[in-house]
Design a protein around this motif. Structure first.
Motif, PDB file in Angstrom:
ATOM      1  N   LEU A   4      37.520 -67.595  51.936  1.00 59.92           N
ATOM      2  CA  LEU A   4      38.899 -67.436  51.444  1.00 59.92           C
ATOM      3  C   LEU A   4      39.254 -65.969  51.213  1.00 59.92           C
ATOM      4  O   LEU A   4      40.095 -65.642  50.374  1.00 59.92           O
ATOM      5  CB  LEU A   4      39.131 -68.250  50.160  1.00 59.92           C
ATOM      6  N   THR A   5      38.638 -65.086  51.984  1.00 59.24           N
ATOM      7  CA  THR A   5      38.970 -63.666  51.966  1.00 59.24           C
ATOM      8  C   THR A   5      40.049 -63.385  52.998  1.00 59.24           C
ATOM      9  O   THR A   5      40.006 -63.919  54.111  1.00 59.24           O
ATOM     10  CB  THR A   5      37.722 -62.816  52.273  1.00 59.24           C
ATOM     11  N   VAL A   6      41.024 -62.568  52.631  1.00 61.15           N
ATOM     12  CA  VAL A   6      42.131 -62.236  53.533  1.00 61.15           C
ATOM     13  C   VAL A   6      41.615 -61.337  54.660  1.00 61.15           C
ATOM     14  O   VAL A   6      41.139 -60.231  54.413  1.00 61.15           O
ATOM     15  CB  VAL A   6      43.270 -61.530  52.774  1.00 61.15           C
ATOM     16  N   CYS A  48      53.481 -59.026  53.078  1.00 59.83           N
ATOM     17  CA  CYS A  48      53.604 -58.000  52.040  1.00 59.83           C
ATOM     18  C   CYS A  48      54.935 -58.128  51.318  1.00 59.83           C
ATOM     19  O   CYS A  48      55.019 -57.957  50.096  1.00 59.83           O
ATOM     20  CB  CYS A  48      53.480 -56.599  52.666  1.00 59.83           C
ATOM     21  N   ALA A  49      55.997 -58.429  52.075  1.00 58.09           N
ATOM     22  CA  ALA A  49      57.325 -58.537  51.480  1.00 58.09           C
ATOM     23  C   ALA A  49      57.426 -59.745  50.546  1.00 58.09           C
ATOM     24  O   ALA A  49      57.967 -59.641  49.441  1.00 58.09           O
ATOM     25  CB  ALA A  49      58.381 -58.633  52.585  1.00 58.09           C
ATOM     26  N   GLY A  58      51.231 -54.266  48.537  1.00 55.03           N
ATOM     27  CA  GLY A  58      50.972 -53.358  49.644  1.00 55.03           C
ATOM     28  C   GLY A  58      49.748 -53.777  50.442  1.00 55.03           C
ATOM     29  O   GLY A  58      48.993 -54.672  50.055  1.00 55.03           O
ATOM     30  N   GLU A  59      49.562 -53.100  51.570  1.00 60.33           N
ATOM     31  CA  GLU A  59      48.449 -53.455  52.457  1.00 60.33           C
ATOM     32  C   GLU A  59      47.096 -53.320  51.762  1.00 60.33           C
ATOM     33  O   GLU A  59      46.208 -54.156  51.942  1.00 60.33           O
ATOM     34  CB  GLU A  59      48.496 -52.573  53.709  1.00 60.33           C
ATOM     35  N   LYS A  60      46.910 -52.277  50.955  1.00 59.97           N
ATOM     36  CA  LYS A  60      45.619 -52.081  50.287  1.00 59.97           C
ATOM     37  C   LYS A  60      45.337 -53.184  49.272  1.00 59.97           C
ATOM     38  O   LYS A  60      44.184 -53.541  49.039  1.00 59.97           O
ATOM     39  CB  LYS A  60      45.594 -50.712  49.607  1.00 59.97           C
ATOM     40  N   ARG A  61      46.405 -53.693  48.625  1.00 59.62           N
ATOM     41  CA  ARG A  61      46.232 -54.754  47.628  1.00 59.62           C
ATOM     42  C   ARG A  61      45.912 -56.097  48.272  1.00 59.62           C
ATOM     43  O   ARG A  61      45.344 -56.977  47.626  1.00 59.62           O
ATOM     44  CB  ARG A  61      47.509 -54.881  46.782  1.00 59.62           C
ATOM     45  N   LEU A  62      46.295 -56.275  49.550  1.00 59.36           N
ATOM     46  CA  LEU A  62      46.075 -57.549  50.236  1.00 59.36           C
ATOM     47  C   LEU A  62      44.792 -57.563  51.060  1.00 59.36           C
ATOM     48  O   LEU A  62      44.107 -58.590  51.143  1.00 59.36           O
ATOM     49  CB  LEU A  62      47.256 -57.843  51.161  1.00 59.36           C
ATOM     50  N   SER A  63      44.465 -56.437  51.652  1.00 53.96           N
ATOM     51  CA  SER A  63      43.345 -56.384  52.591  1.00 53.96           C
ATOM     52  C   SER A  63      42.021 -56.728  51.916  1.00 53.96           C
ATOM     53  O   SER A  63      41.690 -56.207  50.850  1.00 53.96           O
ATOM     54  CB  SER A  63      43.263 -54.987  53.217  1.00 53.96           C
ATOM     55  N   GLU A  64      41.292 -57.651  52.535  1.00 52.19           N
ATOM     56  CA  GLU A  64      39.941 -58.047  52.106  1.00 52.19           C
ATOM     57  C   GLU A  64      39.914 -58.638  50.691  1.00 52.19           C
ATOM     58  O   GLU A  64      38.874 -58.626  50.032  1.00 52.19           O
ATOM     59  CB  GLU A  64      38.980 -56.838  52.174  1.00 52.19           C
TER      60      GLU A  64
END
Length: 358
Positions: free
Chosen positions: A30-32, A40-41, A46-52
């Motif tokens: 269940l890792t992004v 993101c919207a 942001g991308e860093k908060r979502l990645s992995e």
């Protein structure tokens, strides 16, 4: 012109980046592993908060839990859920339609499609609740008047009978009269406020403070009250007495819901909304009052009928407080909304500032 050759993978990524639907890929833990711009919207991250990130950690609360995803992986079957309530780490809550599909790339992954439906659902729900509320109020009023007429005759007959009875028997007629009065009081409460709103230009925060002080006097020292007011809200025309009654009903409900809660807290907030639509009318400014408590939440089985008369989640409750509050806010052209999950219940009162209506 020379042809530009792109791979199938690049094409898929290019297409997904132009979708308005949020798309996310999770691995078996269940890792992004992938997300598009729309993701993101929708989530406001942001991308860093979502990645992995571990997907459940993106939320303070989500109706869909890790168990739902692991079950989909083990059964190799996707699923779809509408009206999923999700609360982000910053406290913002979303209403989402989520579709989950199992895909192999080449190992098993879960493809999530997230569609934000907050605004559409709120508009539809507001309209539906308004019609249901008005229909329920008319039904209750009709029944209440049918009850009051014979009740008055019953009481009058008991009084006449009492005059001809010896003193040792009058206790029975007194019992009839007392019970008739009790039923009449209940019927009057069902009918709710009978006078129209008498609006005067008033200060919203003075009214909220009056409610807070009354609530503290009712239960001194039991609940902590936090205040977060928006000083930009202008004075506007409303009925302070009726609005105070509506807000007090909600605050007292919150106090009662916190009886078994450690460190109970009620937060009172005010905000101003710009260009907001209520009951099909668009207003330049709408005042907003929130009452937030950290109690157990509202039982799922009564969420959809919360503002109906005689609906209550409390043992022995009459279920009239919220119904009356909704009626009073409707008299001001407003609406009451509610969001609730374990540890958080939030009532929001919307009040149009009528002199700035488009």
């Amino acid at each position: 012109m020379a042809n530009t050759v792109i791979s199938t993978e690049q094409l898929h990524i290019h297409i997904s980046e132009h979708l308005t639907t949020a798309v996310m890929l999770l691995d078996a833990q269940l890792t992004v592993r992938y997300f598009n711009t729309a993701c993101c919207a929708v989530l406001g991250l942001g991308e860093k908060r979502l990645s992995e990130q571990y997907f459940p950690d993106l939320f303070l609360h989500c109706d869909i839990t890790a168990q739902h995803f692991t079950s989909a992986l083990s059964s190799k079957q996707g699923f779809g859920v509408s009206d999923v309530q999700a609360v982000l780490a910053d406290g913002r809550h979303l209403l989402l339609d989520i579709s989950v599909t199992l895909c192999e790339t080449p190992v098993e992954h879960l493809l999530l499609e997230l569609r934000q439906v907050d605004q559409q659902r709120k508009i539809s729900l507001e309209s539906l609740q308004q019609h249901q509320h008005l229909a329920a109020r008319e039904l209750i009023r009709g029944l209440a008047h049918e009850i009051k007429n014979p009740l008055g005759g019953l009481r009058g007959a008991a009084q006449l009978l009492e005059e001809s009875l010896p003193e040792e028997l009058t206790e029975y007629t007194q019992l009839i009269i007392a019970q008739a009065d009790r039923l009449r009081n209940l019927v009057d409460r069902l009918l709710g406020p009978y006078r129209p709103a008498q609006r005067t230009r008033s200060n919203l925060h003075q009214m909220i403070e009056q409610v807070r002080q009354l609530a503290i006097m009712d239960n001194p020292g039991q609940v902590q009250f936090n205040r977060d007011y928006d000083p930009s809200i202008p004075d506007f025309a409303f009925d302070p007495e009726l609005l105070e009654q509506a807000l007090l009903n909600i605050v007292r409900n919150a106090q009662q819901a916190l009886d078994q809660t450690d460190n109970p807290v009620i937060s009172l907030q005010s905000r101003v909304l710009h260009q907001h639509t209520l009951h099909g009318k668009r207003y330049k400014l709408v005042a907003l009052i929130r009452v937030i408590d950290n109690g157990p939440g509202i039982p799922a089985e009564i969420k959809d009928t919360l503002f109906y008369p005689m609906v209550s989640g409390k043992a022995g409750g009459t279920g009239l407080g919220l119904s009356i509050a909704q009626t009073l806010i409707h008299q001001h052209g407003g609406w009451i909304d509610c969001d609730s999950w374990p540890g958080h219940t939030e009532f929001t009162l919307y009040l149009p500032i009528a002199d700035t209506e488009d």
